[in-house]
Motif scaffolding. Structure first.
Motif, PDB file in Angstrom:
ATOM      1  N   LEU A 108       0.717  -0.948   0.260  1.00 58.26           N
ATOM      2  CA  LEU A 108       0.313  -0.118  -0.064  1.00 58.26           C
ATOM      3  C   LEU A 108       0.830   0.955   0.470  1.00 58.26           C
ATOM      4  O   LEU A 108       0.440   2.743  -0.663  1.00 58.26           O
ATOM      5  CB  LEU A 108      -0.922  -0.196   1.647  1.00 58.26           C
ATOM      6  N   ALA A 109       1.968   1.671   1.034  1.00 59.35           N
ATOM      7  CA  ALA A 109       2.811   2.940   0.976  1.00 59.35           C
ATOM      8  C   ALA A 109       3.647   2.190   2.425  1.00 59.35           C
ATOM      9  O   ALA A 109       3.825   1.567   2.070  1.00 59.35           O
ATOM     10  CB  ALA A 109       1.659   4.045   1.897  1.00 59.35           C
ATOM     11  N   TYR A 110       5.036   3.256   1.362  1.00 63.32           N
ATOM     12  CA  TYR A 110       5.885   3.079   2.168  1.00 63.32           C
ATOM     13  C   TYR A 110       6.691   4.339   2.938  1.00 63.32           C
ATOM     14  O   TYR A 110       6.948   4.967   1.901  1.00 63.32           O
ATOM     15  CB  TYR A 110       7.432   2.372   1.910  1.00 63.32           C
ATOM     16  N   ALA A 111       7.307   4.786   3.556  1.00 65.51           N
ATOM     17  CA  ALA A 111       8.367   5.250   3.821  1.00 65.51           C
ATOM     18  C   ALA A 111       9.960   5.751   3.280  1.00 65.51           C
ATOM     19  O   ALA A 111      10.311   4.446   2.358  1.00 65.51           O
ATOM     20  CB  ALA A 111       9.296   5.490   5.159  1.00 65.51           C
ATOM     21  N   PRO A 112       9.892   6.580   2.847  1.00 64.45           N
ATOM     22  CA  PRO A 112      10.965   7.486   1.342  1.00 64.45           C
ATOM     23  C   PRO A 112      12.361   7.030   2.567  1.00 64.45           C
ATOM     24  O   PRO A 112      13.237   6.725   1.067  1.00 64.45           O
ATOM     25  CB  PRO A 112      10.470   8.622   0.750  1.00 64.45           C
ATOM     26  N   THR A 113      12.219   6.358   3.186  1.00 65.28           N
ATOM     27  CA  THR A 113      14.107   6.094   3.610  1.00 65.28           C
ATOM     28  C   THR A 113      14.218   4.404   3.237  1.00 65.28           C
ATOM     29  O   THR A 113      15.134   4.323   3.060  1.00 65.28           O
ATOM     30  CB  THR A 113      13.365   5.648   5.311  1.00 65.28           C
ATOM     31  N   LEU A 114      12.877   3.688   2.498  1.00 65.88           N
ATOM     32  CA  LEU A 114      13.107   2.155   2.244  1.00 65.88           C
ATOM     33  C   LEU A 114      13.258   2.698   0.649  1.00 65.88           C
ATOM     34  O   LEU A 114      12.304   3.854   0.052  1.00 65.88           O
ATOM     35  CB  LEU A 114      12.177   1.092   2.602  1.00 65.88           C
ATOM     36  N   ALA A 115      13.243   2.050  -0.098  1.00 75.42           N
ATOM     37  CA  ALA A 115      13.923   2.317  -1.407  1.00 75.42           C
ATOM     38  C   ALA A 115      12.906   0.956  -2.023  1.00 75.42           C
ATOM     39  O   ALA A 115      13.126  -0.406  -1.616  1.00 75.42           O
ATOM     40  CB  ALA A 115      15.121   1.706  -1.738  1.00 75.42           C
ATOM     41  N   LEU A 116      12.295   1.424  -3.363  1.00 73.64           N
ATOM     42  CA  LEU A 116      11.553   0.000  -3.475  1.00 73.64           C
ATOM     43  C   LEU A 116      11.921  -0.309  -5.177  1.00 73.64           C
ATOM     44  O   LEU A 116      12.527   0.707  -5.849  1.00 73.64           O
ATOM     45  CB  LEU A 116      10.634   1.252  -3.759  1.00 73.64           C
ATOM     46  N   LYS A 117      12.568  -1.688  -5.336  1.00 71.90           N
ATOM     47  CA  LYS A 117      12.781  -2.257  -6.194  1.00 71.90           C
ATOM     48  C   LYS A 117      12.003  -3.665  -6.965  1.00 71.90           C
ATOM     49  O   LYS A 117      11.016  -4.164  -6.288  1.00 71.90           O
ATOM     50  CB  LYS A 117      14.315  -3.009  -5.838  1.00 71.90           C
ATOM     51  N   GLN A 118      11.823  -3.477  -8.178  1.00 74.21           N
ATOM     52  CA  GLN A 118      11.642  -4.689  -8.567  1.00 74.21           C
ATOM     53  C   GLN A 118      12.264  -5.699  -8.410  1.00 74.21           C
ATOM     54  O   GLN A 118      13.578  -6.118  -9.029  1.00 74.21           O
ATOM     55  CB  GLN A 118      11.306  -4.461 -10.228  1.00 74.21           C
ATOM     56  N   SER A 119      11.528  -6.502  -8.410  1.00 78.87           N
ATOM     57  CA  SER A 119      11.912  -8.071  -8.026  1.00 78.87           C
ATOM     58  C   SER A 119      12.873  -8.622  -9.490  1.00 78.87           C
ATOM     59  O   SER A 119      11.489  -8.716 -10.661  1.00 78.87           O
ATOM     60  CB  SER A 119      11.369  -9.213  -7.379  1.00 78.87           C
ATOM     61  N   ILE A 120      13.192  -9.770  -8.921  1.00 82.34           N
ATOM     62  CA  ILE A 120      13.390 -10.166 -10.395  1.00 82.34           C
ATOM     63  C   ILE A 120      12.129 -11.699 -10.622  1.00 82.34           C
ATOM     64  O   ILE A 120      12.032 -11.756 -12.013  1.00 82.34           O
ATOM     65  CB  ILE A 120      14.728 -11.252 -10.789  1.00 82.34           C
ATOM     66  N   ILE A 121      11.567 -11.603  -9.960  1.00 87.51           N
ATOM     67  CA  ILE A 121      10.273 -12.693 -10.279  1.00 87.51           C
ATOM     68  C   ILE A 121       9.369 -11.442 -10.234  1.00 87.51           C
ATOM     69  O   ILE A 121       9.037 -11.072  -9.414  1.00 87.51           O
ATOM     70  CB  ILE A 121      10.068 -13.783  -8.524  1.00 87.51           C
ATOM     71  N   PRO A 122       8.449 -11.714 -11.594  1.00 82.53           N
ATOM     72  CA  PRO A 122       7.757 -10.809 -12.003  1.00 82.53           C
ATOM     73  C   PRO A 122       6.221 -11.040 -11.170  1.00 82.53           C
ATOM     74  O   PRO A 122       6.004 -11.664 -10.314  1.00 82.53           O
ATOM     75  CB  PRO A 122       7.759 -11.677 -13.463  1.00 82.53           C
ATOM     76  N   GLY A 123       5.896  -9.876 -10.681  1.00 83.07           N
ATOM     77  CA  GLY A 123       4.592  -9.083 -10.339  1.00 83.07           C
ATOM     78  C   GLY A 123       4.929  -8.673  -8.786  1.00 83.07           C
ATOM     79  O   GLY A 123       4.359  -8.944  -8.238  1.00 83.07           O
ATOM     80  N   PHE A 124       6.433  -9.243  -8.245  1.00 87.98           N
ATOM     81  CA  PHE A 124       7.046  -8.851  -6.709  1.00 87.98           C
ATOM     82  C   PHE A 124       8.094  -7.365  -6.596  1.00 87.98           C
ATOM     83  O   PHE A 124       8.270  -7.339  -7.987  1.00 87.98           O
ATOM     84  CB  PHE A 124       7.789  -9.874  -6.250  1.00 87.98           C
ATOM     85  N   LEU A 125       7.737  -6.729  -6.083  1.00 87.67           N
ATOM     86  CA  LEU A 125       8.428  -5.865  -5.440  1.00 87.67           C
ATOM     87  C   LEU A 125       8.833  -5.800  -4.054  1.00 87.67           C
ATOM     88  O   LEU A 125       8.825  -6.385  -3.004  1.00 87.67           O
ATOM     89  CB  LEU A 125       7.569  -4.612  -5.246  1.00 87.67           C
ATOM     90  N   THR A 126      10.258  -5.557  -4.250  1.00 88.02           N
ATOM     91  CA  THR A 126      11.331  -5.382  -3.183  1.00 88.02           C
ATOM     92  C   THR A 126      11.760  -4.279  -2.334  1.00 88.02           C
ATOM     93  O   THR A 126      12.229  -3.301  -3.100  1.00 88.02           O
ATOM     94  CB  THR A 126      13.266  -6.186  -3.627  1.00 88.02           C
ATOM     95  N   LEU A 127      11.764  -4.080  -1.138  1.00 86.95           N
ATOM     96  CA  LEU A 127      11.276  -3.133  -0.267  1.00 86.95           C
ATOM     97  C   LEU A 127      13.834  -3.681   0.288  1.00 86.95           C
ATOM     98  O   LEU A 127      13.305  -4.268   0.982  1.00 86.95           O
ATOM     99  CB  LEU A 127      10.528  -2.485   0.714  1.00 86.95           C
ATOM    100  N   ILE A 128      14.106  -2.052   0.054  1.00 86.31           N
ATOM    101  CA  ILE A 128      15.689  -2.761   0.798  1.00 86.31           C
ATOM    102  C   ILE A 128      15.242  -1.660   1.620  1.00 86.31           C
ATOM    103  O   ILE A 128      15.175  -0.090   1.489  1.00 86.31           O
ATOM    104  CB  ILE A 128      16.106  -3.167  -0.264  1.00 86.31           C
ATOM    105  N   GLY A 129      16.460  -1.481   2.887  1.00 88.93           N
ATOM    106  CA  GLY A 129      16.719  -0.288   4.483  1.00 88.93           C
ATOM    107  C   GLY A 129      15.987  -0.559   4.931  1.00 88.93           C
ATOM    108  O   GLY A 129      15.285  -1.838   5.350  1.00 88.93           O
ATOM    109  N   SER A 130      15.865   0.996   5.958  1.00 88.32           N
ATOM    110  CA  SER A 130      15.379   0.331   7.152  1.00 88.32           C
ATOM    111  C   SER A 130      13.857   1.640   7.079  1.00 88.32           C
ATOM    112  O   SER A 130      14.121   2.990   6.469  1.00 88.32           O
ATOM    113  CB  SER A 130      16.091   1.347   8.578  1.00 88.32           C
ATOM    114  N   GLY A 131      13.019   1.724   7.290  1.00 87.94           N
ATOM    115  CA  GLY A 131      12.015   1.851   7.428  1.00 87.94           C
ATOM    116  C   GLY A 131      10.658   1.150   7.535  1.00 87.94           C
ATOM    117  O   GLY A 131      10.413   0.229   7.727  1.00 87.94           O
ATOM    118  N   LYS A 132       9.058   2.090   7.592  1.00 87.43           N
ATOM    119  CA  LYS A 132       7.702   1.164   7.824  1.00 87.43           C
ATOM    120  C   LYS A 132       7.314   1.309   6.484  1.00 87.43           C
ATOM    121  O   LYS A 132       7.407   2.148   5.835  1.00 87.43           O
ATOM    122  CB  LYS A 132       7.347   1.888   8.545  1.00 87.43           C
TER     123      LYS A 132
END
Lengths: 252, 207
Positions: A108-132
């Protein structure tokens, strides 16, 4: 009977759930959210598309999935924002220098302290870093530890680094009879011949239903050799006849 | 209330008005009488026909307990003591006989919710049951504390509120890039707004 709870900005929880289906963000700055998940807000908040010029530096650090750009907006300002999604269960998670992969429709949402990246697996997203971040699931989320096999439809996401792979119930589908069963359903298919298998250290998140959220059409990643996901992701265990080596072994 | 999705009403000779077909069970002696035009008389009937704010209502009268439910949606009880509740007809499940209902014009806001230009108002003293997709979040609006709500998530409101329709459609929307939350209803004044944790399909698409 006690009266219903009435919320206002002074009583709304700070970055916590209002009830199991709604989440309140005390915004002071910027948050990323998926379009249409905001139901109400107090205060002075504006919503910018990802392509908004003034956000360039933020996007370059926290948003790395151009194919999803059309589905995301940045909320900017001060106030309280209430997020919800089709009255599904909503939960927030804290990441501390970690990573978590989640089905794109569930985030739904994430704090900008996290980085959103597209997963290699289609249809999935990966969040990296610290935050909510805030994610939805149909029914409460369960955390399980690998090794585990899960139903493809019940999978919400996984944290840290288990290795996700497909698992086909080999014993059941072996031989000609099994192949006929698999393709026609004659003789009874349990519908559970295909699972996702997770091995390694980490956590797997499951929802208590096999109802999938509608996948958002996100387009495909750049057509380069070696990138998976050029074909639409295969779900629900319906195999294509061309199974390569595995198919030959199974007698197709 | 029994759970949050079934409404139990104890009747002792008195009556309630409920949406047609929302009764799931009863014990004791009950009579169900269909009321045309929401029980508002001929004028109400005609108004509702014209405005499209259709509401088929039955009057339930008798001795015993009657249970109401609607597609497993959450039921929120609203206690009215003289104030006015504004609610979409499709979200109104049941009202006490002491409450009056009527139709009212909402303008562009109603249209944005995909519910037409009119809404239902409930006035008087008593309980009203309002359905929502997921338990409603009740938000207070006070002076200097305006609230903006996604049209698809709005369910009902009480009190003395002024509502206006807000857009931030800019040239970017024209080229196909929007903030995704371009249409909002702004509430100002004094009152409570009921918001459901889910969004209806609206004419603005996923906005």
């Amino acid at each position: 009977m006690t009266g219903p709870v009435i919320w206002d900005p002074s009583t709304l929880p700070v970055d916590d759930n209002v009830n199991p289906y709604a989440f309140s963000v005390a915004l002071d700055g910027r948050w990323f959210l998926q379009k249409g998940k905001m139901v109400a807000y107090y205060g002075n908040i504006s919503f910018h598309p990802i392509g908004y010029g003034a956000l360039d530096s933020l996007i370059s650090t926290s948003f790395h999935s151009p194919t999803h750009a059309a589905d995301w907006v940045v909320a900017e300002g001060r106030g309280h924002m209430i997020l919800a999604d089709r009255s599904y269960d909503v939960n927030s998670y804290d990441l501390e220098n970690g990573n978590l992969t989640v089905r794109s429709g569930n985030l739904l949402a994430y704090a900008p302290t996290l980085a959103l990246k597209q997963s290699i697996i289609p249809g999935f997203l990966t969040l990296i870093g610290s935050g909510k971040f805030v994610a939805a699931s149909n029914g409460p989320v369960h955390f399980v530890e690998p090794p585990i096999r899960v139903d493809p439809q019940a999978l919400v996401g996984w944290a840290d680094c288990p290795s996700p792979c497909h698992h086909f119930d080999h014993a059941y589908m072996r031989g000609v009879l099994g192949g006929v069963r698999r393709l026609t359903g004659i003789g009874g298919a349990s519908g559970e011949e295909h699972q996702f298998e997770f091995v390694g250290a980490g956590q797997v998140l499951l929802q208590s239903t096999e109802v999938l959220m509608t996948e958002l059409a996100t387009g495909l990643v750049a057509d380069e050799p070696g990138i998976p996901g050029q074909a639409p992701p295969q779900q629900g265990g319906q195999m294509r006849p061309n199974l390569g080596a595995l198919g030959q072994q199974l007698g197709f | 209330m029994q759970g949050s999705r079934v409404l139990a009403v104890d009747l002792a000779g008195d009556s309630v008005k409920a949406r047609n077909g929302s009764m799931v069970a009863y014990d004791g002696q009950m009579t169900f009488k269909r009321m045309s035009g929401g029980g508002e008389g001929l004028r109400g009937l005609v108004t509702r026909r014209i405005t499209g704010e259709k509401m088929t209502v039955m009057e339930v009268q008798g001795q015993g307990t009657c249970w109401f439910a609607e597609r497993a949606t959450e039921i929120n009880l609203v206690r009215l003591s003289g104030e006015r509740l504004h609610v979409e007809a499709s979200n109104l499940l049941c009202t006490e006989a002491t409450l009056r209902t009527g139709t009212e014009f909402t303008g562009l806001r109603g249209a944005s919710e995909g519910h037409g230009l009119f809404t239902t108002k409930v006035e008087g003293q008593g309980w009203a049951a309002v359905t929502s997709d997921g338990p409603a979040v009740i938000l207070r609006v006070a002076r200097g504390l305006p609230l903006r709500v996604d049209p698809g998530a709005y369910v009902a409101h009480t009190g003395n509120l002024k509502q206006s329709f807000r857009t931030d459609v800019t040239w970017r929307a024209v080229v196909g890039e929007t903030g995704g939350e371009s249409f909002q209803i702004e509430f100002e004044g004094d009152g409570l707004v009921y918001v459901q944790p889910s969004e209806r399909r609206t004419f603005a698409g996923d906005a």
